[in-house]
Design a protein around this motif. Structure first.
Motif, PDB file in Angstrom:
ATOM      1  N   THR A 127       0.865  -1.181   0.000  1.00  0.00           N
ATOM      2  CA  THR A 127       0.000   0.000   0.000  1.00  0.00           C
ATOM      3  C   THR A 127       0.899   1.227   0.000  1.00  0.00           C
ATOM      4  O   THR A 127       2.029   1.164   0.499  1.00  0.00           O
ATOM      5  N   PRO A 128       0.438   2.352  -0.526  1.00  0.00           N
ATOM      6  CA  PRO A 128       1.278   3.557  -0.509  1.00  0.00           C
ATOM      7  C   PRO A 128       1.795   3.938   0.879  1.00  0.00           C
ATOM      8  O   PRO A 128       2.983   4.263   1.016  1.00  0.00           O
ATOM      9  N   PRO A 129       0.970   3.900   1.948  1.00  0.00           N
ATOM     10  CA  PRO A 129       1.521   4.243   3.267  1.00  0.00           C
ATOM     11  C   PRO A 129       2.656   3.330   3.714  1.00  0.00           C
ATOM     12  O   PRO A 129       3.628   3.781   4.309  1.00  0.00           O
ATOM     13  N   LYS A 130       2.539   2.034   3.439  1.00  0.00           N
ATOM     14  CA  LYS A 130       3.613   1.101   3.802  1.00  0.00           C
ATOM     15  C   LYS A 130       4.894   1.441   3.058  1.00  0.00           C
ATOM     16  O   LYS A 130       5.993   1.444   3.633  1.00  0.00           O
ATOM     17  N   GLU A 131       4.767   1.703   1.761  1.00  0.00           N
ATOM     18  CA  GLU A 131       5.955   1.990   0.957  1.00  0.00           C
ATOM     19  C   GLU A 131       6.612   3.294   1.388  1.00  0.00           C
ATOM     20  O   GLU A 131       7.844   3.401   1.435  1.00  0.00           O
ATOM     21  N   ILE A 132       5.795   4.300   1.709  1.00  0.00           N
ATOM     22  CA  ILE A 132       6.343   5.581   2.183  1.00  0.00           C
ATOM     23  C   ILE A 132       7.104   5.376   3.488  1.00  0.00           C
ATOM     24  O   ILE A 132       8.196   5.925   3.689  1.00  0.00           O
ATOM     25  N   GLU A 133       6.538   4.580   4.385  1.00  0.00           N
ATOM     26  CA  GLU A 133       7.191   4.322   5.672  1.00  0.00           C
ATOM     27  C   GLU A 133       8.512   3.586   5.468  1.00  0.00           C
ATOM     28  O   GLU A 133       9.526   3.915   6.094  1.00  0.00           O
ATOM     29  N   ALA A 134       8.528   2.586   4.578  1.00  0.00           N
ATOM     30  CA  ALA A 134       9.766   1.847   4.308  1.00  0.00           C
ATOM     31  C   ALA A 134      10.782   2.725   3.582  1.00  0.00           C
ATOM     32  O   ALA A 134      11.986   2.597   3.798  1.00  0.00           O
ATOM     33  N   HIS A 168       1.538   1.562  -4.837  1.00  0.00           N
ATOM     34  CA  HIS A 168       2.799   2.262  -4.642  1.00  0.00           C
ATOM     35  C   HIS A 168       2.635   3.761  -4.892  1.00  0.00           C
ATOM     36  O   HIS A 168       1.853   4.169  -5.751  1.00  0.00           O
ATOM     37  N   PRO A 169       3.402   4.592  -4.162  1.00  0.00           N
ATOM     38  CA  PRO A 169       3.336   6.039  -4.338  1.00  0.00           C
ATOM     39  C   PRO A 169       4.047   6.469  -5.624  1.00  0.00           C
ATOM     40  O   PRO A 169       4.779   5.704  -6.246  1.00  0.00           O
ATOM     41  N   ALA A 170       3.835   7.720  -5.981  1.00  0.00           N
ATOM     42  CA  ALA A 170       4.546   8.306  -7.119  1.00  0.00           C
ATOM     43  C   ALA A 170       6.000   8.572  -6.743  1.00  0.00           C
ATOM     44  O   ALA A 170       6.354   8.661  -5.564  1.00  0.00           O
ATOM     45  N   ILE A 178      12.198   9.445   1.451  1.00  0.00           N
ATOM     46  CA  ILE A 178      13.606   9.101   1.696  1.00  0.00           C
ATOM     47  C   ILE A 178      14.355  10.320   2.225  1.00  0.00           C
ATOM     48  O   ILE A 178      15.167  10.214   3.151  1.00  0.00           O
ATOM     49  N   THR A 179      14.048  11.471   1.661  1.00  0.00           N
ATOM     50  CA  THR A 179      14.694  12.709   2.101  1.00  0.00           C
ATOM     51  C   THR A 179      14.363  13.023   3.554  1.00  0.00           C
ATOM     52  O   THR A 179      15.239  13.421   4.339  1.00  0.00           O
TER      53      THR A 179
END
Length: 302
Positions: A127-134, A168-170, A178-179
């Motif tokens: 999910t986008p939130p999971k990917e952003i967190e990772a 997945h997010p953009a 990451i930043t």
């Protein structure tokens, strides 16, 4: 074999001809590279991951497995064992395509982030939130390992697609995550702020004195069950180690998890059990489904 996986850098085995292919998860598959970086198989991957764990002073029980040909790297659970599975050739191609060895390291850090935040315990997949967190976790670890910001975002900048999807997010959102993680690591000497440096297994904490911990405290979790007798459920802070809790018939079990602002509930199911994520500040009810003859969980509306 049942697999519950978060396919974070999921890159299908697509053959490149004249144009670069795009996967269903929104990633570009890098073409095979002639000038390899000689990623030294599972032994190097193990050393890199152990270095990450030491750097943030965190211990985990996942294992790693090399599986060439999958054009992928992902975190998963197989038969209740946590894994990071990767394609050695894929990592070589990513490094060569981005012209930096940090690219493959950032991918491994991202996958470790999925285990760090217990994403693979859920059956919801990516999910986008999971990917952003990772992604943020990856940025944090990369800075602690000595990578510059450009090196930390090299992989995502190259293989992520501009547009996001349901899984997945953009690219821009991932670079921003990451930043944020990289900047957080630069400005602190601790592990990522939403996670302890060395998680321990503690039981969920029930209120010991209702006069000092009111059952209607909105920040706690309340569990009720549709049953004429007391029922046992299993709760976990970390998604790995479960402890039994008893919910009284006609009453509720009010508690907080010790480690994070969420935890996990395990209920019996016809083929074993199902796992549900519980959030602080929410109330839940466990209901019996007379058609399937199984328990299920519903969130009580505010």
């Amino acid at each position: 074999m049942k697999r519950i996986a978060v396919l974070s850098f999921f890159l299908m085995a697509v053959i490149f001809t004249h144009a670069q292919k795009i996967t269903g998860c929104g990633f570009k598959v890098p073409p095979r590279q002639l000038n390899k970086t000689n990623f030294a198989s599972i032994y190097e991957a193990k050393e890199i991951l152990e270095n990450m764990l030491d750097t943030i002073q965190w211990k985990e029980n996942f294992s790693i497995m090399e599986q060439n040909g999958i054009r992928n790297a992902y975190a998963t659970i197989i038969n209740r064992v946590r894994w990071i599975i990767y394609d050695n050739i894929f990592l070589e191609d990513i490094d060569a395509y981005t012209s930096t060895k940090w690219a493959s390291i950032s991918i491994l850090a991202h996958e470790m982030g999925h285990h760090y935040y217990n994403h693979v315990v859920s059956s919801s997949g990516s999910t986008p939130p999971k990917e952003i967190e990772a992604d943020a976790f990856s940025g944090y670890v990369m800075q602690k390992l000595g990578a510059g910001l450009n090196e930390s975002v090299a992989a995502i900048s190259t293989i992520a697609t501009d547009r996001g999807s349901s899984t997945h997010p953009a690219k821009k959102d991932r670079i921003d995550a990451i930043t944020r993680g990289w900047n957080a690591a630069k400005n602190t000497n601790t592990a990522p702020p939403t996670q302890p440096t060395n998680p321990t297994t503690n039981p969920p904490k029930p209120p010991t004195n209702p006069t000092t911990t009111p059952s209607d405290d909105a920040s706690w979790i309340s569990l009720t069950i549709q049953s004429t007798k007391d029922e046992s459920v299993w709760l976990s802070d970390d998604g790995k180690n479960y402890l039994q809790a008893t919910i009284k018939s006609g009453g509720s079990f009010v508690f907080k998890f010790e480690i994070y602002n969420h935890g996990w509930l395990r209920l019996p199911y016809f083929n074993g059990y199902r796992v549900y994520k519980l959030l602080h500040g929410k109330d839940y009810s466990i209901l019996w489904n007379r058609r399937t003859k199984n328990w299920t969980l519903v969130e009580v509306p505010n």
